[in-house]
Design a protein around this motif. Sequence first.
Motif, PDB file in Angstrom:
ATOM      1  N   ASN A 248       0.845  -1.194   0.000  1.00 48.73           N
ATOM      2  CA  ASN A 248       0.000   0.000   0.000  1.00 48.73           C
ATOM      3  C   ASN A 248       0.881   1.244   0.000  1.00 48.73           C
ATOM      4  O   ASN A 248       1.815   1.347   0.802  1.00 48.73           O
ATOM      5  N   GLY A 249       0.561   2.210  -0.880  1.00 46.46           N
ATOM      6  CA  GLY A 249       1.401   3.398  -0.949  1.00 46.46           C
ATOM      7  C   GLY A 249       0.629   4.636  -1.348  1.00 46.46           C
ATOM      8  O   GLY A 249      -0.495   4.571  -1.850  1.00 46.46           O
ATOM      9  N   GLU A 261      -2.457  11.988 -14.565  1.00 51.06           N
ATOM     10  CA  GLU A 261      -1.497  11.501 -15.562  1.00 51.06           C
ATOM     11  C   GLU A 261      -0.594  10.433 -14.978  1.00 51.06           C
ATOM     12  O   GLU A 261      -0.333   9.396 -15.623  1.00 51.06           O
ATOM     13  N   LEU A 262      -0.105  10.646 -13.751  1.00 51.47           N
ATOM     14  CA  LEU A 262       0.806   9.674 -13.149  1.00 51.47           C
ATOM     15  C   LEU A 262       0.073   8.392 -12.775  1.00 51.47           C
ATOM     16  O   LEU A 262       0.608   7.291 -12.930  1.00 51.47           O
ATOM     17  N   ALA A 263      -1.158   8.508 -12.280  1.00 48.14           N
ATOM     18  CA  ALA A 263      -1.935   7.307 -11.957  1.00 48.14           C
ATOM     19  C   ALA A 263      -2.165   6.474 -13.213  1.00 48.14           C
ATOM     20  O   ALA A 263      -2.047   5.237 -13.187  1.00 48.14           O
ATOM     21  N   GLU A 264      -2.482   7.136 -14.324  1.00 44.73           N
ATOM     22  CA  GLU A 264      -2.692   6.419 -15.584  1.00 44.73           C
ATOM     23  C   GLU A 264      -1.411   5.715 -16.034  1.00 44.73           C
ATOM     24  O   GLU A 264      -1.433   4.566 -16.485  1.00 44.73           O
ATOM     25  N   ALA A 273      -3.386   1.706  -9.426  1.00 47.50           N
ATOM     26  CA  ALA A 273      -3.158   3.113  -9.082  1.00 47.50           C
ATOM     27  C   ALA A 273      -4.442   3.909  -9.277  1.00 47.50           C
ATOM     28  O   ALA A 273      -5.095   3.816 -10.320  1.00 47.50           O
ATOM     29  N   LEU A 274      -4.795   4.705  -8.266  1.00 41.31           N
ATOM     30  CA  LEU A 274      -6.007   5.511  -8.288  1.00 41.31           C
ATOM     31  C   LEU A 274      -5.652   6.972  -8.045  1.00 41.31           C
ATOM     32  O   LEU A 274      -4.844   7.281  -7.165  1.00 41.31           O
ATOM     33  N   ALA A 275      -6.250   7.872  -8.820  1.00 40.54           N
ATOM     34  CA  ALA A 275      -6.022   9.313  -8.638  1.00 40.54           C
ATOM     35  C   ALA A 275      -7.010   9.870  -7.624  1.00 40.54           C
ATOM     36  O   ALA A 275      -8.160   9.420  -7.541  1.00 40.54           O
ATOM     37  N   VAL A 299      -2.074   1.871  -4.735  1.00 40.55           N
ATOM     38  CA  VAL A 299      -1.290   3.094  -4.654  1.00 40.55           C
ATOM     39  C   VAL A 299      -2.202   4.252  -5.062  1.00 40.55           C
ATOM     40  O   VAL A 299      -2.801   4.228  -6.142  1.00 40.55           O
ATOM     41  N   VAL A 300      -2.344   5.225  -4.168  1.00 41.47           N
ATOM     42  CA  VAL A 300      -3.153   6.408  -4.449  1.00 41.47           C
ATOM     43  C   VAL A 300      -2.220   7.542  -4.850  1.00 41.47           C
ATOM     44  O   VAL A 300      -1.279   7.878  -4.117  1.00 41.47           O
ATOM     45  N   VAL A 301      -2.463   8.109  -6.026  1.00 40.60           N
ATOM     46  CA  VAL A 301      -1.685   9.246  -6.520  1.00 40.60           C
ATOM     47  C   VAL A 301      -2.534  10.483  -6.267  1.00 40.60           C
ATOM     48  O   VAL A 301      -3.615  10.626  -6.843  1.00 40.60           O
TER      49      VAL A 301
END
Length: 616
Positions: A248-249, A261-264, A273-275, A299-301
């Motif tokens: 988890n991060g 953009e980074l989550a994608e 990855a979720l924004a 990972v949540v961005v």
Amino acid sequence: MAAMSIRHAAQPAVAATAAHSSARTALKTVFGFDAFKPGQEAVVDAVLAGRDVLAVMPTGSGKSLCYQLPALMRDGPVVVVSPLIALMRDQVRQMRDYGVAAGSLNSANDADENRRVWGALRDGTLRLVYAAPERLVREDTVAMLRDCRPSLLAIDEAHCVSQWGHDFRPEYLALGQVRAALGGVQTIALTATADAATRADIVARLFEVEPEVFVQGFDRPNLFLAMQPKGSARNQVAAFVAQRTGANGIVYCSSRKKTEELAEYLRGQGHRALAYHAGLEKERRDEVQDTFQAEDGIVVVATVAFGMGIDKPDVRYVAHADLPKSVEAYYQEIGRAGRDGLPADTLTLYGLDDMRLRRVQIEESDASEAQKRVERQRFNALVALCEAPRCRRQTLLAYFGETTEPCGHCDLCLQGVETFDGTIEAQKAMSAILRTGERFGTEHLVQILTGADTEAIRRFGHDRLPTYGVGKERDANGWRSIFRQIYAAGLIQIDIVQHGRWTVTDRGRRVLRGEERIEIRRDVMTAGPKVKGKAPPAAAAAPEDAGLLAALKALRTELAKTQGVPAYVVFADRTLLDMAARRPANADAMRQVHGVGEAKVARYGDRFLEVVARFR
């Protein structure tokens, strides 16, 4: 410091030894803990003795227990001020799972739920009631709470009351009046980040008489600290996350667009990855938060809008794709990792664009000039931390007024720091600034020093300057690092109004004249250096226990989804690791597992014992 005596009739003082003994018994039978965490016991004893308290304790040190445990031993309910509905919701669920009657008063409740909470308060069955400061300042709320004769007011995230705090919230200013309206109820204020000025402001705004103040310290030894100059932030973050697949991060970004953009990009690399940012619809924000709380390997961005309401103990890493706004913000944000005390990793990327953006934000804010001055100093301290020439933890703790030996658990300790006499390089950089009339920003100056042939250089005639090309021995990244370091050292300063132009300070002129020398770090002269050392593996089970741990986590996820609660409400990672190692055979053995109290044994014991039995 002078301690305030108890002032509310509903809370007679309890003999210290009896109260202490009862507290330790409840610690084990309710929460499943054999001992207090460092710092908790003294705070709990002070509260049980009826004294007002300000407690500054690191994230993960168990601040909540300091009012949750006394709530079990008082006649009147404990009123908890919490800044976010999501945080209240999760803490209420957690306390109910421990078998403790708890509720919250907030705008997300329907009318029936609020009626149930008020009914439980009036009949004396509710031990803890959570409320947002906006709700608590309402006259009708205060009047009804006063009739319920609360035994304690607990103010979480107390730094929000101070104008010097990094997260000041005007609604917190009225809490001193609320406290008085509740009859001068005994109060405990808690925060993880408060320097001396902030602590003094909290005391002045919340207490009529100085409370007992506990400052436990700011070190989080389980966190591995690392910082890197930016090269490709996207690739650097992706490499960091890839080494921690399945954990988890949280990855923080400075803008909403960057989070998406980074989550994608991370999803394209195979990560869940979720924004998350304030521009999303509330339903989507709630969905992301609930998924992160309930499941593993997410990972949540996010922007900084995500975090304060997160009480997830098993976040194994926090990365900053962009520089935080201050040392306090950095400390609080990395503090969301490893709250369970197990190893966790951090990485912060930084560049001159970050520094310029933060300067603009400070100068264009509506803050007073005094507050802006404080924010400038705080940001300068963060820049210095990025380019620190010694142990990262030593530099961080020095900011909070603490000293420590080199930690051996940060990037600088593991890879070492190589410095050289950078006086000549600094003189070249400052000469370029002065010879161009202190009118230009970093990139143009770097092009002059490296002898680049650009239209702007030719138009201004800067190819005819004595400093043109004098820095050809270094590439552009090397010179960018020199500008960062001499900025951190106070040799140059940036003029925000004039689009980031550099000017030379008095100290810089002394270095130019050869009156002072400056050391430069060689290891940050290129963007994105790799950390040579490696942090210890985070929260790993012994090889022979890995299969059992996976099965225990699967059951935990199933139960959490069925109940609609975060996974840690069922059991934290630390509990499952201990369970996998102990392999309890019956309920009595289950009670010896860390974090398993009587209510947990009754509710979950049989299901988890069945899983353990399959691996025995």
